[in-house]
Motif scaffolding. Sequence first.
Motif, mmCIF file in Angstrom:
data_model
loop_
_atom_site.group_PDB
_atom_site.id
_atom_site.type_symbol
_atom_site.label_atom_id
_atom_site.label_comp_id
_atom_site.label_asym_id
_atom_site.label_seq_id
_atom_site.Cartn_x
_atom_site.Cartn_y
_atom_site.Cartn_z
ATOM 1 N N VAL A 9 -7.243 5.558 -1.877
ATOM 2 C CA VAL A 9 -7.031 5.425 -0.586
ATOM 3 C C VAL A 9 -7.624 4.147 -0.134
ATOM 4 C CG1 VAL A 9 -8.114 6.470 1.658
ATOM 5 C CG2 VAL A 9 -6.997 7.858 0.044
ATOM 6 N N ALA A 10 -8.580 3.833 -0.692
ATOM 7 C CA ALA A 10 -9.266 2.498 -0.450
ATOM 8 C C ALA A 10 -8.389 1.264 -0.604
ATOM 9 C CB ALA A 10 -10.647 2.220 -1.192
ATOM 10 N N GLY A 11 -7.658 1.282 -1.794
ATOM 11 C CA GLY A 11 -6.684 0.310 -1.839
ATOM 12 C C GLY A 11 -5.528 0.321 -0.919
ATOM 13 N N ALA A 12 -5.215 1.544 -0.287
ATOM 14 C CA ALA A 12 -4.003 1.540 0.522
ATOM 15 C C ALA A 12 -4.610 0.990 1.806
ATOM 16 C CB ALA A 12 -3.532 3.105 0.788
ATOM 17 N N ILE A 13 -5.723 1.296 2.115
ATOM 18 C CA ILE A 13 -6.289 0.719 3.583
ATOM 19 C C ILE A 13 -6.200 -0.893 3.442
ATOM 20 C CG2 ILE A 13 -8.576 0.521 4.832
ATOM 21 C CD1 ILE A 13 -9.009 3.584 3.811
ATOM 22 N N ASP A 14 -6.738 -1.285 2.498
ATOM 23 C CA ASP A 14 -6.816 -2.806 2.228
ATOM 24 C C ASP A 14 -5.258 -3.440 2.413
ATOM 25 O OD1 ASP A 14 -9.533 -2.668 2.003
ATOM 26 O OD2 ASP A 14 -9.534 -2.818 -0.202
ATOM 27 N N LYS A 15 -4.398 -2.789 1.672
ATOM 28 C CA LYS A 15 -3.060 -3.223 1.341
ATOM 29 C C LYS A 15 -2.130 -2.895 2.698
ATOM 30 C CE LYS A 15 -3.298 -4.307 -3.100
ATOM 31 N NZ LYS A 15 -2.741 -5.388 -3.909
ATOM 32 N N ARG A 64 -1.499 -3.530 6.033
ATOM 33 C CA ARG A 64 -1.965 -4.544 7.129
ATOM 34 C C ARG A 64 -0.968 -4.114 8.255
ATOM 35 N NH1 ARG A 64 -6.852 -5.938 6.104
ATOM 36 N NH2 ARG A 64 -6.917 -6.966 4.024
ATOM 37 N N GLU A 65 0.128 -3.540 8.106
ATOM 38 C CA GLU A 65 0.874 -3.133 9.322
ATOM 39 C C GLU A 65 0.819 -1.644 9.661
ATOM 40 O OE1 GLU A 65 4.983 -4.586 8.549
ATOM 41 O OE2 GLU A 65 4.109 -6.422 7.619
ATOM 42 N N HIS A 66 0.005 -1.282 9.004
ATOM 43 C CA HIS A 66 -0.385 0.582 9.495
ATOM 44 C C HIS A 66 0.842 1.154 9.043
ATOM 45 C CE1 HIS A 66 -3.683 -1.337 11.867
ATOM 46 N NE2 HIS A 66 -3.999 -1.540 10.494
ATOM 47 N N ARG A 67 1.637 1.013 8.342
ATOM 48 C CA ARG A 67 2.824 1.896 8.137
ATOM 49 C C ARG A 67 2.767 3.015 7.465
ATOM 50 N NH1 ARG A 67 7.467 -2.446 5.587
ATOM 51 N NH2 ARG A 67 7.385 -3.623 7.659
ATOM 52 N N TYR A 68 1.722 3.144 6.431
ATOM 53 C CA TYR A 68 1.286 4.318 5.560
ATOM 54 C C TYR A 68 0.097 4.945 5.985
ATOM 55 C CZ TYR A 68 5.013 1.365 3.486
ATOM 56 O OH TYR A 68 5.766 0.703 3.323
ATOM 57 N N LEU A 69 -0.694 4.339 6.845
ATOM 58 C CA LEU A 69 -2.000 4.968 6.976
ATOM 59 C C LEU A 69 -1.938 6.336 7.892
ATOM 60 C CD1 LEU A 69 -4.439 1.890 7.588
ATOM 61 C CD2 LEU A 69 -4.186 3.412 5.578
ATOM 62 N N PRO A 70 -1.356 6.200 9.079
ATOM 63 C CA PRO A 70 -1.153 7.517 9.866
ATOM 64 C C PRO A 70 -0.763 8.888 9.144
ATOM 65 C CG PRO A 70 -0.067 5.919 10.876
ATOM 66 C CD PRO A 70 -0.441 5.300 9.407
ATOM 67 N N ASP A 71 0.070 8.707 8.071
ATOM 68 C CA ASP A 71 0.607 9.798 7.319
ATOM 69 C C ASP A 71 -0.360 9.973 6.168
ATOM 70 O OD1 ASP A 71 3.039 10.200 8.558
ATOM 71 O OD2 ASP A 71 4.139 8.924 7.343
ATOM 72 N N LEU A 72 -1.049 8.924 5.628
ATOM 73 C CA LEU A 72 -1.904 9.243 4.793
ATOM 74 C C LEU A 72 -3.278 10.126 5.424
ATOM 75 C CD1 LEU A 72 -3.280 8.685 1.923
ATOM 76 C CD2 LEU A 72 -4.050 6.532 2.721
ATOM 77 N N MET A 73 -3.620 9.652 6.507
ATOM 78 C CA MET A 73 -4.912 10.336 6.970
ATOM 79 C C MET A 73 -4.310 11.617 7.395
ATOM 80 S SD MET A 73 -6.871 8.966 10.499
ATOM 81 C CE MET A 73 -5.750 9.281 11.709
ATOM 82 N N GLN A 74 -3.258 12.031 7.888
ATOM 83 C CA GLN A 74 -2.968 13.499 8.223
ATOM 84 C C GLN A 74 -2.670 14.150 6.817
ATOM 85 O OE1 GLN A 74 0.125 14.008 11.157
ATOM 86 N NE2 GLN A 74 -1.188 13.188 12.674
ATOM 87 N N GLY A 75 -2.126 13.681 5.994
ATOM 88 C CA GLY A 75 -1.958 14.298 4.637
ATOM 89 C C GLY A 75 -3.068 14.709 4.083
ATOM 90 N N LEU A 76 -4.179 13.828 4.091
ATOM 91 C CA LEU A 76 -5.448 14.070 3.442
ATOM 92 C C LEU A 76 -6.531 14.691 4.166
ATOM 93 C CD1 LEU A 76 -6.366 10.548 1.812
ATOM 94 C CD2 LEU A 76 -5.226 12.496 0.749
ATOM 95 N N TYR A 77 -6.401 14.602 5.599
ATOM 96 C CA TYR A 77 -7.439 15.435 6.527
ATOM 97 C C TYR A 77 -6.969 16.274 7.260
ATOM 98 C CZ TYR A 77 -10.091 11.332 4.453
ATOM 99 O OH TYR A 77 -10.457 10.137 3.470
ATOM 100 N N GLY A 116 0.676 -1.271 0.078
ATOM 101 C CA GLY A 116 0.029 -0.032 -0.082
ATOM 102 C C GLY A 116 0.711 1.229 0.143
ATOM 103 N N GLN A 117 2.207 1.172 0.116
ATOM 104 C CA GLN A 117 2.889 2.315 -0.027
ATOM 105 C C GLN A 117 2.911 3.475 -0.995
ATOM 106 O OE1 GLN A 117 7.251 1.110 -0.107
ATOM 107 N NE2 GLN A 117 7.871 3.421 0.085
#
Length: 126
Positions: free
Chosen positions: A74-80, A82-95, A48-49
Amino acid sequence: MTENDIKALRQDPDGLLTYEYLANHIGECGPAEIDALIENMERVDLSGQFLASAARYLNAIDAEAYAPAIKTLVAGAIDKDREHRYLPDLMQGLYGSDCIERASQLCACDDNFRRIYKRLYPTTAI
């Protein structure tokens, strides 16, 4: 996109080549080409990186114009991720950096935000 570009991108081992192509040719890509690049990235990006990076990139360029592509990435990144490496930065970057404080509001109006939030904070009530 030329046939040679498509051939090269089909050989992309992890999504980096596809992400770079998107970044380097964004002004030349129409919606169909962007969709094809996203499909390729979804196929090869196992972590998901690059899906997350592409979503942040398109959001920074023009969130409104690229909204459908960003939503898919974003939906694809969420699914891929699994280790939550990229979701925190993605969440802050978008929202935004205050998204945790606005979580209830964002969860009510954005399904992808809700999904990210529940992945990162599974025991927190919204």
